[in-house]
Design an enzyme around this catalytic site. Structure first.
Site, PDB file in Angstrom:
ATOM      1  N   SER A   9      28.685  -4.867 -26.667  1.00  0.00           N
ATOM      2  CA  SER A   9      27.832  -5.915 -27.230  1.00  0.00           C
ATOM      3  C   SER A   9      26.435  -5.334 -27.431  1.00  0.00           C
ATOM      4  CB  SER A   9      27.795  -7.131 -26.295  1.00  0.00           C
ATOM      5  OG  SER A   9      27.409  -6.731 -24.989  1.00  0.00           O
ATOM      6  N   GLU A  11      22.020  -6.298 -28.047  1.00  0.00           N
ATOM      7  CA  GLU A  11      20.972  -7.302 -27.810  1.00  0.00           C
ATOM      8  C   GLU A  11      19.812  -7.144 -28.792  1.00  0.00           C
ATOM      9  OE1 GLU A  11      20.034  -8.118 -23.681  1.00  0.00           O
ATOM     10  OE2 GLU A  11      17.905  -7.969 -24.167  1.00  0.00           O
ATOM     11  N   TYR A  44      15.200 -14.573 -24.811  1.00  0.00           N
ATOM     12  CA  TYR A  44      14.422 -15.812 -24.765  1.00  0.00           C
ATOM     13  C   TYR A  44      13.144 -15.480 -24.020  1.00  0.00           C
ATOM     14  CZ  TYR A  44      13.968 -20.927 -24.129  1.00  0.00           C
ATOM     15  OH  TYR A  44      13.580 -22.234 -24.161  1.00  0.00           O
ATOM     16  N   ALA A  46       9.630 -15.189 -21.974  1.00  0.00           N
ATOM     17  CA  ALA A  46       9.235 -15.708 -20.677  1.00  0.00           C
ATOM     18  C   ALA A  46       8.693 -17.127 -20.794  1.00  0.00           C
ATOM     19  CB  ALA A  46       8.176 -14.800 -20.065  1.00  0.00           C
ATOM     20  N   HIS A  71      20.058 -16.021 -25.045  1.00  0.00           N
ATOM     21  CA  HIS A  71      19.639 -16.002 -23.651  1.00  0.00           C
ATOM     22  C   HIS A  71      18.946 -17.331 -23.399  1.00  0.00           C
ATOM     23  CE1 HIS A  71      19.492 -11.345 -23.164  1.00  0.00           C
ATOM     24  NE2 HIS A  71      20.417 -11.706 -24.036  1.00  0.00           N
ATOM     25  N   ARG A 101      16.973 -16.556 -14.817  1.00  0.00           N
ATOM     26  CA  ARG A 101      15.763 -17.207 -14.300  1.00  0.00           C
ATOM     27  C   ARG A 101      14.605 -16.964 -15.255  1.00  0.00           C
ATOM     28  NH1 ARG A 101      12.216 -14.802  -9.488  1.00  0.00           N
ATOM     29  NH2 ARG A 101      11.685 -13.465 -11.244  1.00  0.00           N
ATOM     30  N   GLY A 102      14.559 -15.748 -15.778  1.00  0.00           N
ATOM     31  CA  GLY A 102      13.444 -15.378 -16.639  1.00  0.00           C
ATOM     32  C   GLY A 102      12.268 -14.902 -15.805  1.00  0.00           C
ATOM     33  N   ASP A 103      11.372 -14.193 -16.475  1.00  0.00           N
ATOM     34  CA  ASP A 103      10.134 -13.792 -15.812  1.00  0.00           C
ATOM     35  C   ASP A 103       9.103 -14.825 -16.195  1.00  0.00           C
ATOM     36  OD1 ASP A 103      10.856 -11.540 -14.351  1.00  0.00           O
ATOM     37  OD2 ASP A 103      10.952 -10.368 -16.199  1.00  0.00           O
ATOM     38  N   TYR A 139      21.694  -6.178 -11.200  1.00  0.00           N
ATOM     39  CA  TYR A 139      20.688  -5.107 -11.031  1.00  0.00           C
ATOM     40  C   TYR A 139      21.222  -3.973 -10.151  1.00  0.00           C
ATOM     41  CZ  TYR A 139      17.909  -8.834 -12.931  1.00  0.00           C
ATOM     42  OH  TYR A 139      17.451  -9.824 -13.763  1.00  0.00           O
ATOM     43  N   HIS A 143      16.955  -5.880  -8.063  1.00  0.00           N
ATOM     44  CA  HIS A 143      15.845  -6.617  -8.669  1.00  0.00           C
ATOM     45  C   HIS A 143      14.557  -6.352  -7.880  1.00  0.00           C
ATOM     46  CE1 HIS A 143      13.430 -10.235  -9.710  1.00  0.00           C
ATOM     47  NE2 HIS A 143      13.962 -10.002 -10.897  1.00  0.00           N
ATOM     48  N   PHE A 210       7.714  -0.271 -19.156  1.00  0.00           N
ATOM     49  CA  PHE A 210       8.629  -1.378 -18.933  1.00  0.00           C
ATOM     50  C   PHE A 210       9.479  -1.123 -17.680  1.00  0.00           C
ATOM     51  CE2 PHE A 210      12.484  -3.868 -20.148  1.00  0.00           C
ATOM     52  CZ  PHE A 210      11.865  -5.103 -20.073  1.00  0.00           C
ATOM     53  N   HIS A 260      26.574  -2.937 -22.916  1.00  0.00           N
ATOM     54  CA  HIS A 260      25.689  -3.850 -23.655  1.00  0.00           C
ATOM     55  C   HIS A 260      24.459  -3.027 -24.056  1.00  0.00           C
ATOM     56  CE1 HIS A 260      23.803  -7.758 -24.583  1.00  0.00           C
ATOM     57  NE2 HIS A 260      22.709  -7.317 -23.980  1.00  0.00           N
TER      58      HIS A 260
HETATM   59  P1  FAD Z   1      17.803 -14.638 -10.267  1.00  0.00           P
HETATM   60  O1  FAD Z   1      19.270 -14.307 -10.299  1.00  0.00           O
HETATM   61  O2  FAD Z   1      17.420 -16.027 -10.073  1.00  0.00           O
HETATM   62  O3  FAD Z   1      17.134 -13.633  -9.276  1.00  0.00           O
HETATM   63  C1  FAD Z   1      15.715 -13.521  -9.185  1.00  0.00           C
HETATM   64  C2  FAD Z   1      15.292 -12.983  -7.820  1.00  0.00           C
HETATM   65  O4  FAD Z   1      15.472 -13.990  -6.832  1.00  0.00           O
HETATM   66  C3  FAD Z   1      16.095 -11.793  -7.297  1.00  0.00           C
HETATM   67  O5  FAD Z   1      15.216 -10.970  -6.581  1.00  0.00           O
HETATM   68  C4  FAD Z   1      17.144 -12.391  -6.388  1.00  0.00           C
HETATM   69  O6  FAD Z   1      17.503 -11.488  -5.336  1.00  0.00           O
HETATM   70  C5  FAD Z   1      16.438 -13.616  -5.857  1.00  0.00           C
HETATM   71  N1  FAD Z   1      17.327 -14.791  -5.755  1.00  0.00           N
HETATM   72  C6  FAD Z   1      18.287 -15.137  -6.632  1.00  0.00           C
HETATM   73  N2  FAD Z   1      18.851 -16.317  -6.263  1.00  0.00           N
HETATM   74  C7  FAD Z   1      18.217 -16.710  -5.149  1.00  0.00           C
HETATM   75  C8  FAD Z   1      18.345 -17.858  -4.321  1.00  0.00           C
HETATM   76  N3  FAD Z   1      19.257 -18.816  -4.579  1.00  0.00           N
HETATM   77  N4  FAD Z   1      17.509 -17.954  -3.248  1.00  0.00           N
HETATM   78  C9  FAD Z   1      16.590 -16.988  -2.996  1.00  0.00           C
HETATM   79  N5  FAD Z   1      16.437 -15.878  -3.750  1.00  0.00           N
HETATM   80  C10 FAD Z   1      17.234 -15.753  -4.818  1.00  0.00           C
HETATM   81  N6  FAD Z   1      13.981 -12.122 -19.094  1.00  0.00           N
HETATM   82  C11 FAD Z   1      13.491 -13.001 -20.000  1.00  0.00           C
HETATM   83  O7  FAD Z   1      12.396 -13.545 -19.798  1.00  0.00           O
HETATM   84  N7  FAD Z   1      14.172 -13.290 -21.164  1.00  0.00           N
HETATM   85  C12 FAD Z   1      15.380 -12.749 -21.428  1.00  0.00           C
HETATM   86  O8  FAD Z   1      15.978 -13.035 -22.476  1.00  0.00           O
HETATM   87  C13 FAD Z   1      15.935 -11.816 -20.481  1.00  0.00           C
HETATM   88  N8  FAD Z   1      17.144 -11.258 -20.685  1.00  0.00           N
HETATM   89  C14 FAD Z   1      17.690 -10.430 -19.727  1.00  0.00           C
HETATM   90  C15 FAD Z   1      18.979  -9.937 -19.905  1.00  0.00           C
HETATM   91  C16 FAD Z   1      19.563  -9.115 -18.954  1.00  0.00           C
HETATM   92  C17 FAD Z   1      20.983  -8.618 -19.166  1.00  0.00           C
HETATM   93  C18 FAD Z   1      18.832  -8.749 -17.784  1.00  0.00           C
HETATM   94  C19 FAD Z   1      19.429  -7.826 -16.765  1.00  0.00           C
HETATM   95  C20 FAD Z   1      17.539  -9.255 -17.589  1.00  0.00           C
HETATM   96  C21 FAD Z   1      16.957 -10.108 -18.542  1.00  0.00           C
HETATM   97  N9  FAD Z   1      15.697 -10.674 -18.372  1.00  0.00           N
HETATM   98  C22 FAD Z   1      15.180 -11.544 -19.303  1.00  0.00           C
HETATM   99  C23 FAD Z   1      14.902 -10.356 -17.173  1.00  0.00           C
HETATM  100  C24 FAD Z   1      15.140 -11.401 -16.052  1.00  0.00           C
HETATM  101  O9  FAD Z   1      14.776 -12.670 -16.491  1.00  0.00           O
HETATM  102  C25 FAD Z   1      14.298 -10.975 -14.867  1.00  0.00           C
HETATM  103  O10 FAD Z   1      14.822  -9.817 -14.290  1.00  0.00           O
HETATM  104  C26 FAD Z   1      14.053 -12.060 -13.830  1.00  0.00           C
HETATM  105  O11 FAD Z   1      13.005 -11.608 -12.974  1.00  0.00           O
HETATM  106  C27 FAD Z   1      15.252 -12.380 -12.962  1.00  0.00           C
HETATM  107  O12 FAD Z   1      16.168 -13.128 -13.638  1.00  0.00           O
HETATM  108  P2  FAD Z   1      17.612 -13.425 -12.988  1.00  0.00           P
HETATM  109  O13 FAD Z   1      18.318 -14.337 -13.890  1.00  0.00           O
HETATM  110  O14 FAD Z   1      18.279 -12.171 -12.595  1.00  0.00           O
HETATM  111  O15 FAD Z   1      17.135 -14.207 -11.677  1.00  0.00           O
END
Ligand code: FAD
Length: 279
Positions: A9, A11, A44, A46, A71, A101-103, A139, A143, A210, A260
């Protein structure tokens, strides 16, 4: 040569300008689509900052008959806003999402009712049932905010247990990190596919910046080799293609479920790697 079942795939990100969007839709996406990836995902921004442009690019690709996965992150949105976006995607025939979750930029957390990506996955399942295939982020080099290696894998498991179908990794250049991660995930009972995210090396200065933020390591030998090329962009490009082709070849030969490509909206690096791999 890759076995047929390995998924490929690609992106895109939604361009900031009209000219960029036109180029993506009329040149880049059609060119990469001829390579036959299973789908294109569209990031998508931040905090929902690209809501309209992501929706615009996703809709245009879908209308052009290209399989596309937006996303989705919740940023500062409340559940109602996320639900409305899910409904829009459903009506436009979208069947796959990348849930994150997004940043989140500071100052935008106001209305948010969801905090971690596992909660978003659960919300999508609650709202839309099984309509969407859901991908989440993983990750292999962990992460940057994770409390520990094991807790990060535990939270990946929580996202998959909440109903996600598979995961796509952050990019990496250390192939051992990926396969070790797969082993640790399997040991925790994760049995869903974890696809390898691959970033072709093009603009090295940007990639270094980055990578520092997202916690992806660029091995020292790669940095040293590229430093040695000085301003010779052709050699850097050529070396980048060789290194990433080799990485992908090892992944595919060693049983990764698929790749990907983070295309950065460019045709050539991804196409060259594809061709080198004989995909
Ligand atoms: P989570 O899975 O929620 O994790 C975030 C952090 O919190 C981690 O350190 C984890 O260990 C911790 N954590 C998770 N769940 C819990 C819980 N229940 N309780 C306590 N701690 C927890 N960013 C964007 O803004 N837009 C995009 O389109 C985008 N696309 C991406 C695509 C891919 C394939 C990847 C790998 C990353 C992408 N990102 C994107 C970056 C991503 O949004 C960031 O890495 C963000 O900081 C974490 O998102 P996540 O969904 O992994 O978060």
């Amino acid at each position: 040569m890759a076995a047929k079942k390995q998924r490929i795939s690609c992106e895109f990100f939604p361009p900031k300008t009209e000219a960029g969007t036109n180029k993506l839709l009329t040149e880049v996406a059609p060119a990469l689509n001829t390579l036959g990836p299973e789908f294109f995902s569209v990031t998508y921004g931040a905090g929902g900052s690209t809501r309209d442009s992501t929706l615009g690019v996703v809709s245009a690709l879908k209308e052009a008959g290209i399989d596309v996965a937006p996303h989705l992150s919740f940023g500062g949105d409340d559940k109602g806003a996320v639900a409305a976006l899910l409904e829009t995607y459903r009506q436009r025939g979208i069947k796959r999402l990348v849930a994150l979750r997004g940043d989140i930029p500071s100052g935008t957390g106001g209305a948010a009712q969801l905090v971690y990506a596992n909660e978003l996955v659960a919300f999508v399942r609650e709202h839309s049932g099984d309509h969407f295939e859901i991908e989440v982020a993983a990750y292999p080099e962990i992460h940057p905010e994770a409390r520990s290696y094991d807790s990060d894998i535990g939270f990946l498991k929580a996202k998959l247990d909440a109903g996600a179908n598979s995961a796509i990794t952050q990019y990496f250049y250390n192939v051992e990190a990926y396969f070790y991660f797969l082993d640790r995930c399997a040991a925790r009972g994760i049995d869903k596919p974890i696809y390898a995210g691959i970033m072709p090396i093009s603009n090295f200065a940007n990639l270094q910046r980055f990578s520092r933020n997202c916690g992806a390591e660029i091995p020292r030998w790669i940095c040293q080799r590229i430093a040695g090329f000085g301003d010779d962009q052709d050699s850097i490009r050529q070396f980048g293609i060789e290194v990433v082709t080799q990485l992908c070849q090892t992944l595919l030969d060693s049983g990764a479920p698929g790749i990907h490509f983070y295309t950065m909206n460019q045709v050539d690096p991804t196409r060259e790697i594809y061709n080198n791999l004989g995909l």
